[in-house]
Design a protein around this motif. Structure first.
Motif, PDB file in Angstrom:
ATOM      1  N   CYS A   1      12.588   8.060  11.132  1.00 34.03           N
ATOM      2  CA  CYS A   1      11.416   9.138  11.339  1.00 34.03           C
ATOM      3  C   CYS A   1      10.127   8.277  11.019  1.00 34.03           C
ATOM      4  N   GLY A   2       9.843   7.074  11.944  1.00 37.10           N
ATOM      5  CA  GLY A   2       8.162   6.386  11.598  1.00 37.10           C
ATOM      6  C   GLY A   2       7.489   7.113  12.417  1.00 37.10           C
ATOM      7  N   LYS A   3       6.515   6.039  13.105  1.00 36.36           N
ATOM      8  CA  LYS A   3       5.438   6.647  13.977  1.00 36.36           C
ATOM      9  C   LYS A   3       5.942   7.331  15.234  1.00 36.36           C
ATOM     10  N   MET A   4       6.887   6.635  15.778  1.00 33.79           N
ATOM     11  CA  MET A   4       7.443   7.324  17.090  1.00 33.79           C
ATOM     12  C   MET A   4       8.248   8.648  16.694  1.00 33.79           C
ATOM     13  N   GLY A   5       9.120   8.482  16.057  1.00 33.08           N
ATOM     14  CA  GLY A   5       9.982   9.538  15.548  1.00 33.08           C
ATOM     15  C   GLY A   5       9.148  10.819  14.990  1.00 33.08           C
TER      16      GLY A   5
ATOM     17  N   ILE B   1      17.607  11.378   9.715  1.00 25.74           N
ATOM     18  CA  ILE B   1      18.214  10.086   8.785  1.00 25.74           C
ATOM     19  C   ILE B   1      16.871   9.134   8.477  1.00 25.74           C
ATOM     20  N   ASP B   2      16.441   8.897   7.571  1.00 23.05           N
ATOM     21  CA  ASP B   2      15.328   8.194   6.908  1.00 23.05           C
ATOM     22  C   ASP B   2      15.382   7.747   5.718  1.00 23.05           C
ATOM     23  N   PRO B   3      15.361   6.408   5.321  1.00 24.35           N
ATOM     24  CA  PRO B   3      15.736   5.850   3.863  1.00 24.35           C
ATOM     25  C   PRO B   3      14.305   6.413   2.980  1.00 24.35           C
ATOM     26  N   HIS B   4      12.997   6.474   3.769  1.00 25.45           N
ATOM     27  CA  HIS B   4      11.923   7.049   2.928  1.00 25.45           C
ATOM     28  C   HIS B   4      11.090   8.253   3.649  1.00 25.45           C
ATOM     29  N   PRO B   5      11.649   9.449   3.593  1.00 23.26           N
ATOM     30  CA  PRO B   5      10.852  10.639   4.573  1.00 23.26           C
ATOM     31  C   PRO B   5       9.515  10.585   3.971  1.00 23.26           C
TER      32      PRO B   5
ATOM     33  N   ALA C   1      15.274   6.015  16.821  1.00 20.64           N
ATOM     34  CA  ALA C   1      13.977   5.430  16.720  1.00 20.64           C
ATOM     35  C   ALA C   1      13.681   4.802  15.470  1.00 20.64           C
ATOM     36  N   VAL C   2      14.610   3.963  15.322  1.00 28.37           N
ATOM     37  CA  VAL C   2      14.675   2.577  14.182  1.00 28.37           C
ATOM     38  C   VAL C   2      14.190   1.478  15.051  1.00 28.37           C
ATOM     39  N   LYS C   3      13.526   0.393  14.182  1.00 31.78           N
ATOM     40  CA  LYS C   3      13.043  -0.861  14.658  1.00 31.78           C
ATOM     41  C   LYS C   3      14.626  -1.506  15.312  1.00 31.78           C
TER      42      LYS C   3
ATOM     43  N   SER D   1      17.854   6.517  23.175  1.00 33.76           N
ATOM     44  CA  SER D   1      17.274   5.189  22.097  1.00 33.76           C
ATOM     45  C   SER D   1      15.896   4.968  22.846  1.00 33.76           C
ATOM     46  N   ILE D   2      14.928   4.832  21.867  1.00 29.74           N
ATOM     47  CA  ILE D   2      13.559   4.589  22.359  1.00 29.74           C
ATOM     48  C   ILE D   2      13.187   2.865  21.766  1.00 29.74           C
ATOM     49  N   ALA D   3      14.368   2.348  21.310  1.00 28.60           N
ATOM     50  CA  ALA D   3      13.947   1.107  20.571  1.00 28.60           C
ATOM     51  C   ALA D   3      13.797   0.005  21.848  1.00 28.60           C
ATOM     52  N   ALA D   4      12.750  -0.671  21.686  1.00 33.76           N
ATOM     53  CA  ALA D   4      12.304  -1.906  22.463  1.00 33.76           C
ATOM     54  C   ALA D   4      13.290  -3.131  22.616  1.00 33.76           C
ATOM     55  N   GLY D   5      13.817  -3.388  23.649  1.00 32.29           N
ATOM     56  CA  GLY D   5      14.649  -4.609  23.899  1.00 32.29           C
ATOM     57  C   GLY D   5      16.174  -4.432  23.643  1.00 32.29           C
TER      58      GLY D   5
ATOM     59  N   ASN E   1       5.342   4.514  24.821  1.00 28.42           N
ATOM     60  CA  ASN E   1       4.160   3.600  24.253  1.00 28.42           C
ATOM     61  C   ASN E   1       3.331   4.382  23.221  1.00 28.42           C
ATOM     62  N   THR E   2       2.436   3.743  22.426  1.00 23.65           N
ATOM     63  CA  THR E   2       1.762   4.377  21.261  1.00 23.65           C
ATOM     64  C   THR E   2       0.974   5.382  21.656  1.00 23.65           C
ATOM     65  N   PRO E   3       0.233   5.869  22.869  1.00 27.78           N
ATOM     66  CA  PRO E   3      -0.421   6.754  22.878  1.00 27.78           C
ATOM     67  C   PRO E   3       0.326   8.305  22.912  1.00 27.78           C
TER      68      PRO E   3
HETATM   69  N1  LIG Z   1       5.314   2.170  18.321  1.00 27.41           N
HETATM   70  C1  LIG Z   1       5.332   1.837  19.550  1.00 27.41           C
HETATM   71  O1  LIG Z   1       4.323   1.821  20.144  1.00 27.41           O
HETATM   72  C2  LIG Z   1       6.600   1.700  20.140  1.00 27.41           C
HETATM   73  C3  LIG Z   1       6.652   1.480  21.464  1.00 27.41           C
HETATM   74  C4  LIG Z   1       7.946   1.504  22.418  1.00 27.41           C
HETATM   75  C5  LIG Z   1       9.049   1.499  21.675  1.00 27.41           C
HETATM   76  N2  LIG Z   1       8.866   1.661  20.244  1.00 27.41           N
HETATM   77  C6  LIG Z   1      10.316   1.455  19.467  1.00 27.41           C
HETATM   78  O2  LIG Z   1      10.343   2.802  18.660  1.00 27.41           O
HETATM   79  C7  LIG Z   1      11.038   2.425  17.501  1.00 27.41           C
HETATM   80  C8  LIG Z   1      10.428   2.896  16.411  1.00 27.41           C
HETATM   81  O3  LIG Z   1       9.184   2.345  16.503  1.00 27.41           O
HETATM   82  P1  LIG Z   1       8.166   2.997  15.180  1.00 27.41           P
HETATM   83  O4  LIG Z   1       6.584   2.445  15.688  1.00 27.41           O
HETATM   84  O5  LIG Z   1       8.302   4.355  15.076  1.00 27.41           O
HETATM   85  O6  LIG Z   1       8.747   2.230  13.877  1.00 27.41           O
HETATM   86  P2  LIG Z   1       8.556   2.544  12.384  1.00 27.41           P
HETATM   87  O7  LIG Z   1       7.087   3.538  12.352  1.00 27.41           O
HETATM   88  O8  LIG Z   1       8.845   1.401  11.493  1.00 27.41           O
HETATM   89  O9  LIG Z   1       9.676   3.869  12.374  1.00 27.41           O
HETATM   90  C9  LIG Z   1      10.751   3.306  12.021  1.00 27.41           C
HETATM   91  C10 LIG Z   1      11.664   4.300  10.936  1.00 27.41           C
HETATM   92  O10 LIG Z   1      12.953   4.064  10.941  1.00 27.41           O
HETATM   93  C11 LIG Z   1      13.434   4.221   9.588  1.00 27.41           C
HETATM   94  N3  LIG Z   1      14.604   3.058   9.112  1.00 27.41           N
HETATM   95  C12 LIG Z   1      14.739   1.996   8.592  1.00 27.41           C
HETATM   96  N4  LIG Z   1      16.064   1.766   8.413  1.00 27.41           N
HETATM   97  C13 LIG Z   1      16.748   2.818   8.711  1.00 27.41           C
HETATM   98  C14 LIG Z   1      18.126   3.107   8.942  1.00 27.41           C
HETATM   99  N5  LIG Z   1      18.970   2.361   8.412  1.00 27.41           N
HETATM  100  N6  LIG Z   1      18.309   4.404   8.806  1.00 27.41           N
HETATM  101  C15 LIG Z   1      17.414   5.303   9.477  1.00 27.41           C
HETATM  102  N7  LIG Z   1      16.220   5.188   9.409  1.00 27.41           N
HETATM  103  C16 LIG Z   1      15.912   4.045   9.129  1.00 27.41           C
HETATM  104  C17 LIG Z   1      12.194   3.405   8.795  1.00 27.41           C
HETATM  105  O11 LIG Z   1      11.838   3.565   7.599  1.00 27.41           O
HETATM  106  P3  LIG Z   1      11.341   2.626   6.593  1.00 27.41           P
HETATM  107  O12 LIG Z   1       9.871   2.529   6.898  1.00 27.41           O
HETATM  108  O13 LIG Z   1      11.029   3.230   5.061  1.00 27.41           O
HETATM  109  O14 LIG Z   1      11.816   1.309   6.745  1.00 27.41           O
HETATM  110  C18 LIG Z   1      10.921   4.069   9.549  1.00 27.41           C
HETATM  111  O15 LIG Z   1      10.619   5.321   8.879  1.00 27.41           O
HETATM  112  C19 LIG Z   1      11.217   0.963  17.571  1.00 27.41           C
HETATM  113  O16 LIG Z   1      12.751   0.660  18.038  1.00 27.41           O
HETATM  114  C20 LIG Z   1      10.482   0.587  18.527  1.00 27.41           C
HETATM  115  O17 LIG Z   1      10.868  -0.619  19.268  1.00 27.41           O
HETATM  116  C21 LIG Z   1       7.847   1.724  19.725  1.00 27.41           C
END
Ligand SMILES: NC(=O)c1ccc[n+]([C@@H]2O[C@H](COP(=O)([O-])OP(=O)(O)OC[C@H]3O[C@@H](n4cnc5c(N)ncnc54)[C@H](OP(=O)(O)O)[C@@H]3O)[C@@H](O)[C@H]2O)c1
Length: 271
Positions: free
Chosen positions: A16-20, A40-44, A69-71, A94-98, A120-122
């Motif tokens: 649950c980072g930016k996208m989540g 599920i997120d290690p640092h909510p 929605a993890v990297k 899954s929204i994970a790139a690649g 995407n980010t918007p």
């Molecule tokens: N941002 C974009 O524009 C964009 C666009 C298209 C696709 N995506 C995809 O969206 C996904 C998420 O991107 P984001 O930008 O939201 O990334 P993010 O902000 O880094 O969010 C990922 C979250 O997952 C958590 N996490 C790490 N390890 C974990 C585990 N083992 N179990 C559960 N949670 C865990 C992270 O916690 P910690 O920070 O504490 O490690 C963080 O809160 C990525 O796969 C990315 O490829 C993003």
């Protein structure tokens, strides 16, 4: 599958980072009960804790949906938490790139419905665009459910083939950064003509945002909109002659930029 079924069976959000967070905010705004969501997120974040959803607590055995929605580089660590949900009851999105459908099928089994999405980010302001594609097990109803969830952060389009994901990544996935750079470059050009940095940035930012909104709302296509503001021998025409130059203008430059992104997307997907 609708919000009612999700409410009954639960939704798991892995990461649950930016996208989540953007998606979760959209679902809650649309009336999904916080009780139905298990994160599920290690640092909510403080925001996440304030929403009333279940955070790092016991999971439902077969939630309606598990949204990943993890990297991409965290997949190996993160996916085992969902492995027991494989087998057909739970829709994986899954929204994970690649990260390919094959990767998820290897983890959860090909009998699990899986939808791969590229947002995407918007999305952070509810104005994203997400492309989706399902695996062989995903039915029309599964795709509808994934689309309904992803619509909480913007538009959703469907692909015919997973191979199109690389091109989508090169256009809309990475695209917001190209537009941010256009704003930067336009502002710098304004500075070079003597405007203050703050004024140049305000002009550039509002121009890109306003033109984007107009392009979306107007009945004319972008080509016609461009023609409408280009009077013969006027200022816009003078600039467009530079930007539309076949060898050095936008078309050639963006072609190269998008090709580079697509190439990198393919390399990342191949590991
Ligand atoms: N941002 C974009 O524009 C964009 C666009 C298209 C696709 N995506 C995809 O969206 C996904 C998420 O991107 P984001 O930008 O939201 O990334 P993010 O902000 O880094 O969010 C990922 C979250 O997952 C958590 N996490 C790490 N390890 C974990 C585990 N083992 N179990 C559960 N949670 C865990 C992270 O916690 P910690 O920070 O504490 O490690 C963080 O809160 C990525 O796969 C990315 O490829 C993003």
């Amino acid at each position: 599958m609708d919000f009612e079924e999700i409410t009954r069976r639960g939704l798991v959000l892995l990461g649950c980072g930016k996208m989540g967070s953007a998606m979760l905010a959209g679902w809650l705004d649309r009336g999904l009960s916080p009780d139905a969501v298990h994160v599920i997120d290690p640092h909510p974040s403080d925001w996440l804790k304030s929403t009333g959803v279940n955070v790092n607590e016991a999971m439902p055995e077969a939630p309606a949906v598990a949204l990943i929605a993890v990297k991409p580089q965290m997949m190996g660590d993160a996916l085992p938490a969902l492995k027991a949900m494989g087998g057909g009851e739970t829709l994986f999105v899954s929204i994970a790139a690649g990260t390919t459908i094959a990767r998820f099928e290897a983890e959860f089994g090909a009998d699990s419905p899986i939808v791969r999405a590229m947002p995407n980010t918007p999305a952070a302001v509810g104005r994203g665009i997400t492309a989706i594609i399902g695996n062989g097990t995903a039915t029309a109803a599964h795709l509808d459910a994934a689309e309904a969830l992803l619509k909480a952060v913007g538009q959703v389009v469907r692909l015919e083939d997973e191979g199109e994901m690389d091109a989508v990544t090169g256009v809309s996935g990475s695209g917001p950064a190209y537009v941010f750079h256009l704003i930067e470059a336009l502002a710098k050009a304004g500075e070079a003509q003597g405007l203050s940095p703050a004024l140049a940035l305000q002009l550039a930012q509002a121009t890109v945002a306003g033109a984007g909104a107009l392009a979306e709302q107007a009945e004319e296509d972008p080509t016609q909109l461009r023609k409408n503001v280009t009077s013969p021998n006027g200022t816009t025409q003078a600039a467009l002659e530079v930007l539309m130059d076949e060898a050095t203008g936008f078309p050639a430059l963006l072609n190269r930029a998008v090709s580079a992104a697509v190439k990198r997307s393919k390399e990342l997907a191949d590991g």
